[in-house]
Scaffold this motif. Structure first.
Motif, short mmCIF file in Angstrom:
data_model
loop_
_atom_site.label_atom_id
_atom_site.label_comp_id
_atom_site.label_asym_id
_atom_site.label_seq_id
_atom_site.Cartn_x
_atom_site.Cartn_y
_atom_site.Cartn_z
N GLY A 175 3.13 -2.16 6.62
CA GLY A 175 4.37 -1.84 7.51
C GLY A 175 5.46 -2.98 7.61
O GLY A 175 6.48 -2.81 7.90
N GLU A 176 5.02 -4.00 6.99
CA GLU A 176 5.73 -5.29 7.05
C GLU A 176 7.29 -5.12 5.89
O GLU A 176 6.78 -4.43 4.91
CB GLU A 176 5.18 -6.64 6.70
N GLU A 177 7.99 -5.86 6.11
CA GLU A 177 8.97 -5.81 5.07
C GLU A 177 8.50 -6.52 3.70
O GLU A 177 7.59 -7.36 3.69
CB GLU A 177 10.25 -6.95 5.63
N ASN A 178 8.99 -5.99 2.75
CA ASN A 178 8.52 -6.54 1.34
C ASN A 178 7.22 -5.93 1.07
O ASN A 178 6.24 -6.79 0.28
CB ASN A 178 8.65 -7.93 1.13
N ASN A 179 6.49 -4.95 1.84
CA ASN A 179 5.43 -4.63 1.65
C ASN A 179 5.21 -3.28 0.48
O ASN A 179 5.70 -2.16 0.85
CB ASN A 179 4.53 -4.03 2.88
N TYR A 180 5.44 -3.88 -0.76
CA TYR A 180 5.72 -2.88 -1.82
C TYR A 180 4.41 -1.72 -1.92
O TYR A 180 3.23 -2.54 -1.88
CB TYR A 180 6.13 -3.66 -3.13
N PRO A 181 4.59 -0.72 -2.35
CA PRO A 181 3.31 0.15 -2.67
C PRO A 181 2.64 -0.38 -4.01
O PRO A 181 3.47 -0.83 -4.99
CB PRO A 181 3.75 1.60 -3.10
N TYR A 182 1.54 0.09 -4.11
CA TYR A 182 0.96 -0.25 -5.76
C TYR A 182 1.36 0.50 -6.78
O TYR A 182 1.57 -0.05 -7.52
CB TYR A 182 -0.71 0.17 -5.31
N ILE A 183 1.78 1.68 -6.45
CA ILE A 183 2.58 2.77 -7.50
C ILE A 183 3.52 3.32 -6.59
O ILE A 183 3.54 3.73 -5.51
CB ILE A 183 1.75 3.44 -8.39
N THR A 184 4.64 3.92 -7.41
CA THR A 184 5.52 4.87 -6.92
C THR A 184 5.35 6.05 -7.67
O THR A 184 5.50 6.18 -9.02
CB THR A 184 6.99 4.60 -6.89
N LEU A 185 5.09 7.18 -7.13
CA LEU A 185 5.05 8.62 -7.88
C LEU A 185 6.19 9.34 -7.70
O LEU A 185 6.99 9.22 -6.46
CB LEU A 185 4.02 9.31 -7.09
N PHE A 186 6.91 10.03 -8.64
CA PHE A 186 8.04 10.64 -8.70
C PHE A 186 7.29 12.02 -8.69
O PHE A 186 6.59 12.73 -9.69
CB PHE A 186 8.64 10.64 -9.88
N LYS A 187 7.73 12.91 -7.53
CA LYS A 187 7.29 14.10 -7.44
C LYS A 187 7.51 15.35 -8.19
O LYS A 187 6.84 16.23 -8.33
CB LYS A 187 7.56 14.60 -5.88
N ARG A 188 8.82 15.22 -8.64
CA ARG A 188 9.07 16.16 -9.87
C ARG A 188 8.46 16.09 -10.89
O ARG A 188 8.15 17.21 -11.62
CB ARG A 188 10.77 15.96 -10.00
#
Length: 194
Positions: A175-188
């Protein structure tokens, strides 16, 4: 008497008088064994055939775009992630032919009935494909079949509308600033990047 009741009775009487009765020489067109019956049968067959042709055309389009994306474009040296045509086969196959047809029809309307290239269609579909309700289920199956599942366990999925931030035990959500995800999924499209 009630005016509406009189009007109702009058309409029934007039309606009954205007209906022709079957007299000599008149036949029910549906039970008629003449050419009229064949006309009704042909109209019925034509409707079924045109619907079948329409479905065949939609399935053909789905197959053509699938072949382009997975057999021609993504494996080619022209493939560049940043161009936006990035798909999971499972997500693509989950789309119906009608859903793809409607997106490509929308593309044609926007482009003054121009067909566009296969790249144009695949690119437009990648951005405008419907987000399916079972996206999470499809993603989890893809994840389990990927090499990432061996080392990273999913802890949090944070839905951001069209994308999902995926946090794992290797990169947990704080929840901290710059807490980027491991991956980003595109739902489409079901495609992800880290």
């Amino acid at each position: 008497m009630n005016k509406f009741y009189l009007l109702f009775i009058t309409l029934i009487i007039l309606g009954g008088c205007s209906n022709p009765t079957k007299g000599e020489g008149q036949q029910n067109p549906i039970l008629n064994n003449s050419g009229d019956q064949n006309k009704y049968e042909q109209e019925s067959i034509t409707k079924v055939d045109s619907n079948t042709a329409y479905l065949e055309e939609m399935n053909k389009l789905k197959d053509e775009i699938r072949t382009y994306i997975f057999e021609e474009y993504m494996p080619s040296s022209d493939y560049v992630y940043a161009k936006g045509i990035n798909w999971s086969e499972r997500f693509y196959d989950n789309l119906t032919a009608e859903e793809i047809w409607n997106v490509i029809l929308e593309y044609k309307v926007i482009n003054n009935s121009e067909e566009g290239t296969m790249f144009d269609k695949a690119s437009y579909l990648s951005v405008h494909a419907p987000i399916k309700e079972n996206w999470e289920e499809l993603f989890l199956v893809d994840w389990k079949e990927s090499y990432l599942a061996e080392s990273a366990l999913i802890e949090d999925l944070i839905d951001n509308g069209e994308t999902v931030a995926v946090y794992t035990n290797l990169l947990p959500f704080t929840g901290e600033e710059n807490n980027y995800p491991y991956i980003t999924l595109f739902k489409r499209t079901g495609y992800w990047h880290g």
